[in-house]
Design a protein around this motif. Structure first.
Motif, PDB file in Angstrom:
ATOM      1  N   ILE A 257      -5.497  -4.934 -16.897  1.00 29.98           N
ATOM      2  CA  ILE A 257      -5.492  -3.559 -17.104  1.00 29.98           C
ATOM      3  C   ILE A 257      -6.083  -2.631 -15.682  1.00 29.98           C
ATOM      4  CG2 ILE A 257      -6.231  -1.557 -18.549  1.00 29.98           C
ATOM      5  CD1 ILE A 257      -6.230  -3.408 -20.820  1.00 29.98           C
ATOM      6  N   VAL A 258      -5.640  -1.843 -15.207  1.00 28.41           N
ATOM      7  CA  VAL A 258      -6.178  -1.230 -14.209  1.00 28.41           C
ATOM      8  C   VAL A 258      -6.175   0.494 -14.344  1.00 28.41           C
ATOM      9  CG1 VAL A 258      -6.156  -0.617 -11.534  1.00 28.41           C
ATOM     10  CG2 VAL A 258      -5.162  -2.758 -12.612  1.00 28.41           C
ATOM     11  N   THR A 259      -7.571   0.865 -14.760  1.00 24.20           N
ATOM     12  CA  THR A 259      -7.725   2.019 -14.974  1.00 24.20           C
ATOM     13  C   THR A 259      -9.109   2.764 -14.055  1.00 24.20           C
ATOM     14  OG1 THR A 259      -9.259   1.545 -16.707  1.00 24.20           O
ATOM     15  CG2 THR A 259      -7.046   2.110 -17.315  1.00 24.20           C
ATOM     16  N   ASP A 260      -9.934   1.782 -13.400  1.00 25.33           N
ATOM     17  CA  ASP A 260     -10.749   2.332 -12.627  1.00 25.33           C
ATOM     18  C   ASP A 260     -10.137   3.073 -11.601  1.00 25.33           C
ATOM     19  OD1 ASP A 260     -13.593   1.887 -11.539  1.00 25.33           O
ATOM     20  OD2 ASP A 260     -12.118   1.514  -9.726  1.00 25.33           O
ATOM     21  N   PRO A 261     -10.661   4.561 -11.433  1.00 26.81           N
ATOM     22  CA  PRO A 261     -10.023   5.399 -10.510  1.00 26.81           C
ATOM     23  C   PRO A 261      -9.940   5.097  -8.879  1.00 26.81           C
ATOM     24  CG  PRO A 261     -11.657   6.669 -11.983  1.00 26.81           C
ATOM     25  CD  PRO A 261     -11.616   5.065 -12.305  1.00 26.81           C
ATOM     26  N   GLY A 262     -10.875   4.292  -8.316  1.00 25.50           N
ATOM     27  CA  GLY A 262     -10.869   3.809  -7.114  1.00 25.50           C
ATOM     28  C   GLY A 262      -9.814   2.551  -6.963  1.00 25.50           C
ATOM     29  N   LEU A 263      -9.967   1.773  -7.846  1.00 24.38           N
ATOM     30  CA  LEU A 263      -9.014   0.509  -7.906  1.00 24.38           C
ATOM     31  C   LEU A 263      -7.628   1.083  -8.002  1.00 24.38           C
ATOM     32  CD1 LEU A 263      -8.779  -2.446  -7.730  1.00 24.38           C
ATOM     33  CD2 LEU A 263      -9.101  -2.501 -10.096  1.00 24.38           C
ATOM     34  N   LEU A 264      -7.428   1.881  -8.992  1.00 25.97           N
ATOM     35  CA  LEU A 264      -5.994   2.547  -9.339  1.00 25.97           C
ATOM     36  C   LEU A 264      -5.458   3.160  -8.015  1.00 25.97           C
ATOM     37  CD1 LEU A 264      -4.025   2.760 -11.624  1.00 25.97           C
ATOM     38  CD2 LEU A 264      -4.986   4.738 -12.395  1.00 25.97           C
ATOM     39  N   ARG A 265      -6.330   3.812  -7.365  1.00 26.90           N
ATOM     40  CA  ARG A 265      -6.009   4.759  -6.253  1.00 26.90           C
ATOM     41  C   ARG A 265      -5.522   3.709  -5.048  1.00 26.90           C
ATOM     42  NH1 ARG A 265     -10.529   6.809  -5.081  1.00 26.90           N
ATOM     43  NH2 ARG A 265     -11.036   5.042  -3.400  1.00 26.90           N
ATOM     44  N   ASP A 266      -6.277   2.762  -4.768  1.00 27.49           N
ATOM     45  CA  ASP A 266      -6.054   1.870  -3.703  1.00 27.49           C
ATOM     46  C   ASP A 266      -4.737   0.690  -4.044  1.00 27.49           C
ATOM     47  OD1 ASP A 266      -8.293   2.508  -2.342  1.00 27.49           O
ATOM     48  OD2 ASP A 266      -9.562   0.633  -3.440  1.00 27.49           O
ATOM     49  N   LEU A 267      -4.442   0.850  -5.358  1.00 30.69           N
ATOM     50  CA  LEU A 267      -3.275  -0.242  -5.884  1.00 30.69           C
ATOM     51  C   LEU A 267      -1.972   0.709  -5.799  1.00 30.69           C
ATOM     52  CD1 LEU A 267      -2.031  -2.892  -6.985  1.00 30.69           C
ATOM     53  CD2 LEU A 267      -2.439  -2.073  -9.356  1.00 30.69           C
ATOM     54  N   LYS A 268      -2.050   1.941  -6.174  1.00 32.21           N
ATOM     55  CA  LYS A 268      -0.998   2.768  -5.787  1.00 32.21           C
ATOM     56  C   LYS A 268      -0.750   3.282  -4.404  1.00 32.21           C
ATOM     57  CE  LYS A 268      -1.455   5.478 -10.169  1.00 32.21           C
ATOM     58  NZ  LYS A 268      -1.986   6.893 -10.585  1.00 32.21           N
ATOM     59  N   SER A 269      -1.741   3.144  -3.578  1.00 29.05           N
ATOM     60  CA  SER A 269      -1.624   3.202  -2.376  1.00 29.05           C
ATOM     61  C   SER A 269      -0.689   2.211  -1.467  1.00 29.05           C
ATOM     62  CB  SER A 269      -3.054   3.236  -1.435  1.00 29.05           C
ATOM     63  OG  SER A 269      -3.586   2.310  -1.299  1.00 29.05           O
ATOM     64  N   LEU A 270      -0.635   1.116  -2.198  1.00 31.87           N
ATOM     65  CA  LEU A 270      -0.064   0.078  -1.651  1.00 31.87           C
ATOM     66  C   LEU A 270       1.644   0.208  -2.117  1.00 31.87           C
ATOM     67  CD1 LEU A 270      -2.199  -3.266  -2.233  1.00 31.87           C
ATOM     68  CD2 LEU A 270      -1.733  -2.283  -0.158  1.00 31.87           C
ATOM     69  N   LEU A 271       1.767   0.799  -3.158  1.00 35.73           N
ATOM     70  CA  LEU A 271       3.234   1.057  -3.602  1.00 35.73           C
ATOM     71  C   LEU A 271       3.855   2.461  -3.532  1.00 35.73           C
ATOM     72  CD1 LEU A 271       2.263  -0.697  -6.903  1.00 35.73           C
ATOM     73  CD2 LEU A 271       2.992  -1.591  -4.771  1.00 35.73           C
ATOM     74  N   ASP A 272       3.124   3.016  -2.445  1.00 31.47           N
ATOM     75  CA  ASP A 272       3.480   4.663  -2.251  1.00 31.47           C
ATOM     76  C   ASP A 272       5.171   4.784  -1.724  1.00 31.47           C
ATOM     77  OD1 ASP A 272       3.423   3.515   0.534  1.00 31.47           O
ATOM     78  OD2 ASP A 272       1.771   4.953   1.134  1.00 31.47           O
ATOM     79  N   ALA A 273       5.581   3.769  -1.227  1.00 31.44           N
ATOM     80  CA  ALA A 273       6.907   3.916  -1.325  1.00 31.44           C
ATOM     81  C   ALA A 273       7.852   4.493  -2.438  1.00 31.44           C
ATOM     82  CB  ALA A 273       7.832   2.469  -0.801  1.00 31.44           C
ATOM     83  N   GLN A 274       7.363   4.225  -3.565  1.00 30.81           N
ATOM     84  CA  GLN A 274       7.655   4.782  -4.773  1.00 30.81           C
ATOM     85  C   GLN A 274       6.776   6.041  -5.258  1.00 30.81           C
ATOM     86  OE1 GLN A 274       7.804   0.644  -6.422  1.00 30.81           O
ATOM     87  NE2 GLN A 274       9.836   1.514  -7.327  1.00 30.81           N
ATOM     88  N   GLU A 275       7.263   7.115  -4.744  1.00 32.51           N
ATOM     89  CA  GLU A 275       6.250   8.245  -4.837  1.00 32.51           C
ATOM     90  C   GLU A 275       5.749   8.630  -6.566  1.00 32.51           C
ATOM     91  OE1 GLU A 275       7.680  11.774  -2.828  1.00 32.51           O
ATOM     92  OE2 GLU A 275       7.791  10.636  -1.030  1.00 32.51           O
ATOM     93  N   TRP A 276       6.772   8.306  -7.395  1.00 30.16           N
ATOM     94  CA  TRP A 276       6.632   8.777  -8.531  1.00 30.16           C
ATOM     95  C   TRP A 276       5.325   7.919  -9.347  1.00 30.16           C
ATOM     96  CZ3 TRP A 276       6.606   4.526 -12.267  1.00 30.16           C
ATOM     97  CH2 TRP A 276       7.031   3.539 -12.126  1.00 30.16           C
ATOM     98  N   ILE A 277       4.877   6.723  -8.588  1.00 30.25           N
ATOM     99  CA  ILE A 277       3.652   5.877  -9.251  1.00 30.25           C
ATOM    100  C   ILE A 277       2.483   6.631  -9.285  1.00 30.25           C
ATOM    101  CG2 ILE A 277       2.446   3.908  -8.723  1.00 30.25           C
ATOM    102  CD1 ILE A 277       4.865   2.563  -8.257  1.00 30.25           C
ATOM    103  N   ALA A 278       2.602   7.881  -8.348  1.00 31.10           N
ATOM    104  CA  ALA A 278       1.288   8.384  -8.067  1.00 31.10           C
ATOM    105  C   ALA A 278       0.813   9.148  -9.481  1.00 31.10           C
ATOM    106  CB  ALA A 278       1.328   9.517  -6.983  1.00 31.10           C
TER     107      ALA A 278
END
Length: 262
Positions: free
Chosen positions: A75-96
């Protein structure tokens, strides 16, 4: 007709409906599954951690090959970790907009630990070890999705996490023989998801022997799925998508973390 809602959903999904036995025709769970769709639009509301824990528990009730239990959920809920993980997947903008993510892990490490702790050899160090752990994780993902949607949440699997195996393994501190099969964005849906049309049942449900689909049948599906809209059909879009190289280093990374794929 008592089965009208379910029949209508199947017609919308497949362009046809199977014969509906009375015992299933009005079953609310079957009807809910027929109506489901991936959610890519979330409200900003956070999810109670206890809900995520409970959904994970439900997911881990899923079947597991030989009861080996070669799947974990992170489970990923830590704001910093969640931000970093989402940044790897930014090709799919909706994930933000997803307030939480969970990652489904194939874990063959634990079985290797068991072999060592009980002084047993590990002769099955080949492709099947990779496949079994991957399939276990995939089954758990499906159970989680069904449980989350039953709880009123929306979710969408994210396979692009495998485009960044090395980076994700570093972020999540994953040891050898453990890797992400897929991520899952989870949140409160902003609106009801759309029902995605599928290939016809007559060509995807087989009886006693396989029956291949024809080009004409795929073309008919393309037309039904477009429903008068402009743009390429499903088959053309998917053919173009797979005409570009994807995850060319996947096998190399899997071998680097200890799997043998022969």
């Amino acid at each position: 007709m008592a089965d009208a809602p379910l029949r209508s959903l199947f017609q919308q999904r497949f362009g046809e409906a199977p014969d509906l036995p009375e015992i299933l025709a009005t079953n609310p769970e079957i009807t809910r599954l027929a109506a489901r769709g991936s959610c890519r639009h979330f409200t900003p509301d956070q999810i109670d951690p206890a809900i995520l824990e409970t959904l994970c528990a439900a997911a881990l009730c899923a079947p597991s090959k030989s009861d080996l239990q070669q799947r974990d959920i992170l489970i990923v809920t830590d704001p910093g970790l969640l931000r970093d993980l989402k940044s790897l997947l930014d090709a799919q903008e909706w994930i933000a907009d997803a307030p939480a993510m969970v990652v489904f892990l194939a874990n063959n490490r634990r079985q290797r630990q068991l072999q060592a702790w009980h002084a047993q050899p590990f002769p099955n160090d080949h492709l099947d070890a990779f496949f079994n752990a991957s399939l276990d994780a995939g089954i758990a993902l499906a159970f989680f999705m069904i449980a989350a949607e039953a709880a009123g949440l929306g979710c969408c699997p994210i396979s692009t996490i495998r485009n960044h195996l090395k980076e994700v393994r570093g972020l999540l501190d994953l040891p050898d023989h453990v890797f992400p099969v897929a991520g899952m964005a989870v949140g409160h849906p902003l609106r009801a998801p759309e029902i995605s049309a599928r290939l016809p049942l007559a060509k995807t449900v087989h009886h006693n022997q396989f029956a291949d689909i024809t080009k004409e049948e795929v073309s008919a599906y393309d037309t039904r799925r477009l429903a008068g809209a402009d743009g390429p059909g499903w088959s053309e879009a998917k053919a173009k998508m797979y005409a570009s190289p994807q995850r060319m280093d996947f096998a190399d990374v899997i071998r680097e973390i200890g799997f043998k794929l022969d």
